[in-house]
Design a protein around this motif. Structure first.
Motif, short mmCIF file in Angstrom:
data_model
loop_
_atom_site.label_atom_id
_atom_site.label_comp_id
_atom_site.label_asym_id
_atom_site.label_seq_id
_atom_site.Cartn_x
_atom_site.Cartn_y
_atom_site.Cartn_z
N LYS A 4 1.50 1.71 10.46
CA LYS A 4 1.44 2.70 9.38
C LYS A 4 2.67 3.61 9.37
CE LYS A 4 -2.71 1.36 8.22
NZ LYS A 4 -2.72 0.06 7.61
N LEU A 5 3.02 4.04 8.17
CA LEU A 5 4.19 4.90 7.98
C LEU A 5 3.97 6.32 8.50
CD1 LEU A 5 5.30 3.98 4.36
CD2 LEU A 5 6.72 3.83 6.41
N GLY A 6 2.77 6.84 8.28
CA GLY A 6 2.51 8.24 8.63
C GLY A 6 3.32 9.14 7.71
N GLY A 7 3.62 10.37 8.17
CA GLY A 7 4.43 11.27 7.33
C GLY A 7 5.88 11.17 7.75
N GLY A 8 6.67 12.18 7.42
CA GLY A 8 8.06 12.22 7.86
C GLY A 8 9.03 11.61 6.87
N SER A 9 10.19 11.22 7.41
CA SER A 9 11.26 10.73 6.52
C SER A 9 11.20 9.22 6.36
CB SER A 9 12.62 11.10 7.10
OG SER A 9 12.75 12.49 7.14
N PHE A 30 2.17 11.25 -0.62
CA PHE A 30 1.63 10.83 0.68
C PHE A 30 2.37 11.49 1.84
CE2 PHE A 30 0.69 7.51 -2.39
CZ PHE A 30 -0.69 7.47 -2.28
N GLY A 31 3.12 12.56 1.53
CA GLY A 31 3.77 13.34 2.59
C GLY A 31 5.05 12.72 3.11
N ASP A 197 2.18 -3.41 -9.14
CA ASP A 197 1.33 -4.26 -8.30
C ASP A 197 1.75 -4.16 -6.83
OD1 ASP A 197 -0.62 -6.19 -7.78
OD2 ASP A 197 0.78 -7.85 -8.04
N ALA A 198 3.07 -4.24 -6.58
CA ALA A 198 3.55 -4.17 -5.20
C ALA A 198 3.26 -2.79 -4.60
CB ALA A 198 5.05 -4.47 -5.15
N PHE A 199 3.50 -1.72 -5.36
CA PHE A 199 3.25 -0.37 -4.84
C PHE A 199 1.77 -0.13 -4.60
CE2 PHE A 199 7.66 0.74 -5.62
CZ PHE A 199 7.90 1.55 -4.52
N ALA A 200 0.91 -0.67 -5.48
CA ALA A 200 -0.54 -0.50 -5.29
C ALA A 200 -0.95 -1.15 -3.97
CB ALA A 200 -1.30 -1.13 -6.46
N LYS A 201 -0.36 -2.31 -3.66
CA LYS A 201 -0.71 -3.00 -2.40
C LYS A 201 -0.20 -2.20 -1.20
CE LYS A 201 -1.15 -7.53 -4.44
NZ LYS A 201 -0.42 -8.64 -5.03
N LEU A 202 1.01 -1.64 -1.33
CA LEU A 202 1.56 -0.83 -0.23
C LEU A 202 0.68 0.40 0.01
CD1 LEU A 202 5.26 0.16 0.39
CD2 LEU A 202 3.51 1.92 0.34
N VAL A 203 0.35 1.10 -1.07
CA VAL A 203 -0.45 2.32 -0.94
C VAL A 203 -1.83 2.01 -0.36
CG1 VAL A 203 -1.64 4.12 -2.28
CG2 VAL A 203 0.79 3.66 -2.68
N ALA A 204 -2.46 0.93 -0.84
CA ALA A 204 -3.79 0.56 -0.35
C ALA A 204 -3.73 0.27 1.15
CB ALA A 204 -4.32 -0.65 -1.10
N ASP A 205 -2.71 -0.47 1.59
CA ASP A 205 -2.62 -0.86 2.99
C ASP A 205 -2.17 0.29 3.89
OD1 ASP A 205 -2.66 -2.74 5.15
OD2 ASP A 205 -0.48 -2.79 5.06
N GLN A 206 -1.16 1.04 3.41
CA GLN A 206 -0.58 2.08 4.26
C GLN A 206 -1.40 3.37 4.30
OE1 GLN A 206 2.15 2.35 6.27
NE2 GLN A 206 2.51 0.15 6.10
N PHE A 207 -2.01 3.73 3.17
CA PHE A 207 -2.61 5.07 3.10
C PHE A 207 -4.13 5.07 2.83
CE2 PHE A 207 1.82 5.36 1.52
CZ PHE A 207 2.34 6.09 2.58
#
Ligand code: IMP
Length: 209
Positions: A4-9, A30-31, A197-207
């Motif tokens: 997971k990305l978490g917060g930060g840069s 998402f910070g 579509d790609a961003f929705a998958k990233l957001v669902a998985d990461q956040f």
């Protein structure tokens, strides 16, 4: 489970300020603080891959290694079924043109015409299906990575229609519509696009998982 990305840069591996703005707006909530590779003076690697995934990874890994910060890159393009997926990773290259007495530039009408010419040479009633693709790659400085693939299926039309959008939008009719991407309100395009579509998958998985 994906890392997971978490917060930060987060370094956005692009030198295109439009892309940085779009991605910052999507990930800001998402910070994440998005910094562009351009503003850090990072080199732009050669996109030598033969797939969208390879090219997105080349860009993300290069930025993560050079900056020491987790990086996100995207690669996108059009693939036409009857042309065995071409132009694919060469979508932008097909528009490259050396203008008479000028800097090299991009001629999208020429690129759309090239796709159409190849289709018509196959047969008058050729199958016109295709899709826009968008791959997002996240690379961590230690070498780990995550990939998210988005797609917007549709078909190729001719002649080009509409003045909105960019690139191959005037010849692409998304599935279930009768207007081209260049005739559709940008808000509506952004809701159904390969990038969405790609961003929705990233957001669902990461956040969200
Ligand atoms: P890149 O991912 O920035 O290398 O862009 C690849 C190329 O794909 C762009 O230069 C456009 O020609 C094309 N492309 C990507 N997304 C779209 C889109 O939404 N509409 C039209 N063309 C696109």
């Amino acid at each position: 489970m994906t890392r997971k990305l978490g917060g930060g840069s987060l370094v956005i591996a692009t030198h295109n300020s439009g892309k940085l703005k779009e991605i910052s707006a999507l990930l800001g909530p998402f910070g994440l603080k998005c910094i562009s590779a351009g503003s850090l003076g990072l080199p732009e690697p050669a996109e030598t891959g033969t797939t969208f995934v390879e090219n997105a990874l080349i860009k993300a890994r290069s930025a993560a290694e050079a900056s020491g910060i987790v990086a996100l890159a995207d690669d996108s393009g059009l693939s036409v079924d009857a042309l065995d997926g071409r132009p694919g990773v060469y979508t932008a290259d097909w528009a490259e043109r050396q203008w008479f007495e000028g800097e090299p530039g991009r001629d999208w009408y020429m690129a759309m015409g090239k796709v159409e010419g190849m289709l018509q040479r196959l047969s008058a009633d050729v199958e016109r299906g295709g899709a826009f693709h968008c791959v997002l790659a996240i690379a961590w400085p230690d070498g780990e990575h995550a990939i998210y693939e988005g797609k917007c299926p549709g078909s190729l039309t001719w002649p080009p229609r509409g003045t909105l959008g960019f690139g191959y939008d005037p010849v692409f009719v998304p599935l279930g519509r009768d207007k081209t991407f260049a005739e559709i309100d940008p808000e509506e395009k952004h809701a159904i696009s390969h990038r969405a579509d790609a961003f929705a998958k990233l957001v669902a998985d990461q956040f969200e998982s």
